[in-house]
Design a protein around this motif. Sequence first.
Motif, PDB file in Angstrom:
ATOM      1  N   UNK A  82     -14.419   5.781 -25.253  1.00  7.22           N
ATOM      2  CA  UNK A  82     -14.368   7.228 -25.040  1.00  7.22           C
ATOM      3  C   UNK A  82     -13.143   7.839 -25.740  1.00  7.22           C
ATOM      4  N   UNK A  83     -12.041   7.107 -25.735  1.00  4.27           N
ATOM      5  CA  UNK A  83     -10.826   7.581 -26.402  1.00  4.27           C
ATOM      6  C   UNK A  83     -11.050   7.679 -27.910  1.00  4.27           C
ATOM      7  N   UNK A  85     -13.874   8.281 -29.391  1.00  6.10           N
ATOM      8  CA  UNK A  85     -14.723   9.454 -29.637  1.00  6.10           C
ATOM      9  C   UNK A  85     -13.906  10.743 -29.577  1.00  6.10           C
ATOM     10  N   UNK A  86     -12.994  10.810 -28.625  1.00  4.63           N
ATOM     11  CA  UNK A  86     -12.145  11.991 -28.501  1.00  4.63           C
ATOM     12  C   UNK A  86     -11.317  12.177 -29.767  1.00  4.63           C
ATOM     13  N   UNK A  87     -10.789  11.072 -30.296  1.00  4.39           N
ATOM     14  CA  UNK A  87     -10.009  11.137 -31.538  1.00  4.39           C
ATOM     15  C   UNK A  87     -10.871  11.504 -32.735  1.00  4.39           C
ATOM     16  N   UNK A  88     -12.168  11.238 -32.670  1.00  3.03           N
ATOM     17  CA  UNK A  88     -13.073  11.588 -33.765  1.00  3.03           C
ATOM     18  C   UNK A  88     -13.443  13.069 -33.756  1.00  3.03           C
ATOM     19  N   UNK A  89     -13.661  13.634 -32.565  1.00  2.00           N
ATOM     20  CA  UNK A  89     -14.144  15.015 -32.492  1.00  2.00           C
ATOM     21  C   UNK A  89     -13.034  16.058 -32.490  1.00  2.00           C
ATOM     22  N   UNK A  90     -11.865  15.724 -31.971  1.00  2.00           N
ATOM     23  CA  UNK A  90     -10.767  16.707 -31.881  1.00  2.00           C
ATOM     24  C   UNK A  90     -10.382  17.287 -33.244  1.00  2.00           C
ATOM     25  N   UNK A  91     -10.216  16.471 -34.293  1.00  2.00           N
ATOM     26  CA  UNK A  91      -9.859  17.050 -35.601  1.00  2.00           C
ATOM     27  C   UNK A  91     -10.947  17.958 -36.175  1.00  2.00           C
ATOM     28  N   UNK A  92     -12.159  17.838 -35.676  1.00  2.00           N
ATOM     29  CA  UNK A  92     -13.279  18.667 -36.132  1.00  2.00           C
ATOM     30  C   UNK A  92     -13.484  19.870 -35.212  1.00  2.00           C
ATOM     31  N   UNK A  93     -12.501  20.156 -34.358  1.00  2.00           N
ATOM     32  CA  UNK A  93     -12.540  21.259 -33.384  1.00  2.00           C
ATOM     33  C   UNK A  93     -13.603  21.025 -32.317  1.00  2.00           C
ATOM     34  N   UNK A 112      -6.120   3.397 -14.930  1.00  2.00           N
ATOM     35  CA  UNK A 112      -5.615   3.124 -16.282  1.00  2.00           C
ATOM     36  C   UNK A 112      -4.867   4.328 -16.861  1.00  2.00           C
ATOM     37  N   UNK A 113      -4.807   5.432 -16.126  1.00  2.00           N
ATOM     38  CA  UNK A 113      -4.060   6.612 -16.569  1.00  2.00           C
ATOM     39  C   UNK A 113      -4.806   7.492 -17.547  1.00  2.00           C
ATOM     40  N   UNK A 114      -6.130   7.322 -17.674  1.00  2.00           N
ATOM     41  CA  UNK A 114      -6.893   8.094 -18.652  1.00  2.00           C
ATOM     42  C   UNK A 114      -7.542   9.340 -18.068  1.00  2.00           C
ATOM     43  N   UNK A 115      -7.512   9.508 -16.752  1.00  2.00           N
ATOM     44  CA  UNK A 115      -8.171  10.681 -16.164  1.00  2.00           C
ATOM     45  C   UNK A 115      -7.507  11.980 -16.616  1.00  2.00           C
ATOM     46  N   UNK A 116      -6.254  11.911 -17.039  1.00  2.00           N
ATOM     47  CA  UNK A 116      -5.549  13.113 -17.505  1.00  2.00           C
ATOM     48  C   UNK A 116      -5.944  13.523 -18.920  1.00  2.00           C
ATOM     49  N   UNK A 117      -6.513  12.593 -19.696  1.00  2.00           N
ATOM     50  CA  UNK A 117      -6.841  12.875 -21.095  1.00  2.00           C
ATOM     51  C   UNK A 117      -8.234  13.461 -21.276  1.00  2.00           C
ATOM     52  N   UNK A 118      -9.098  13.264 -20.291  1.00  3.51           N
ATOM     53  CA  UNK A 118     -10.479  13.672 -20.439  1.00  3.51           C
ATOM     54  C   UNK A 118     -10.791  14.884 -19.578  1.00  3.51           C
TER      55      UNK A 118
END
Length: 183
Positions: A82-83, A85-93, A112-118
């Motif tokens: 999932x991380x 994918x987030x890095x793939x779509x963010x630069x494309x707005x 794992x501390x990822x709930x804050x990123x999604x």
Amino acid sequence: MEGNNSIIVGFDNEKDDSLSIKLRPAEGIKNGLFVYLNGYIDTYNSSFFQKKITQIIEKGYINLIFNCSSLNYVSSTGIGSFTVFLKMVKPKAGDIVLLEIQPKVYEVFQLLGFSQFFNIKNSLEEAIAFFSQESPLLASVFPLVITCPVCRKCLRSTRAGRFRCSGCKSIIAINDKGEVTLG
């Protein structure tokens, strides 16, 4: 699953017994797609999962709503996917919303501390509103100091979502308006 192949040609040519993926266009969301996940994501099928979602993003779908209501388990490798994918779509707005995550799956994200990123939403309406033009206005209530409804501990939240109280470990849901409920 003829529907998937009509959205992305050849999408269903490869399958995995442990994870099924169903696609549905997200009406009203620019370059949006609903991705329904059923099964689990772990070390053994994460490459299949990454390949399929990469195929979606490469076709121009950059605003993805993952419906996780039938996702029974996600390992740390799956969360890593999932991380990616987030890095793939963010630069494309683009962006990603995780919808209707089961409590045991959410707990893995949180531990794992990822709930804050999604962007984690509890309802379809919240997920669609996230991608609408009104969304930035709703986010203006954050950061927000809330009180745990169970132990009354003061907590700080930077966004809407589901969180675990650091005092009593209860799961708390905070909506886009800053309203707090047990989650």
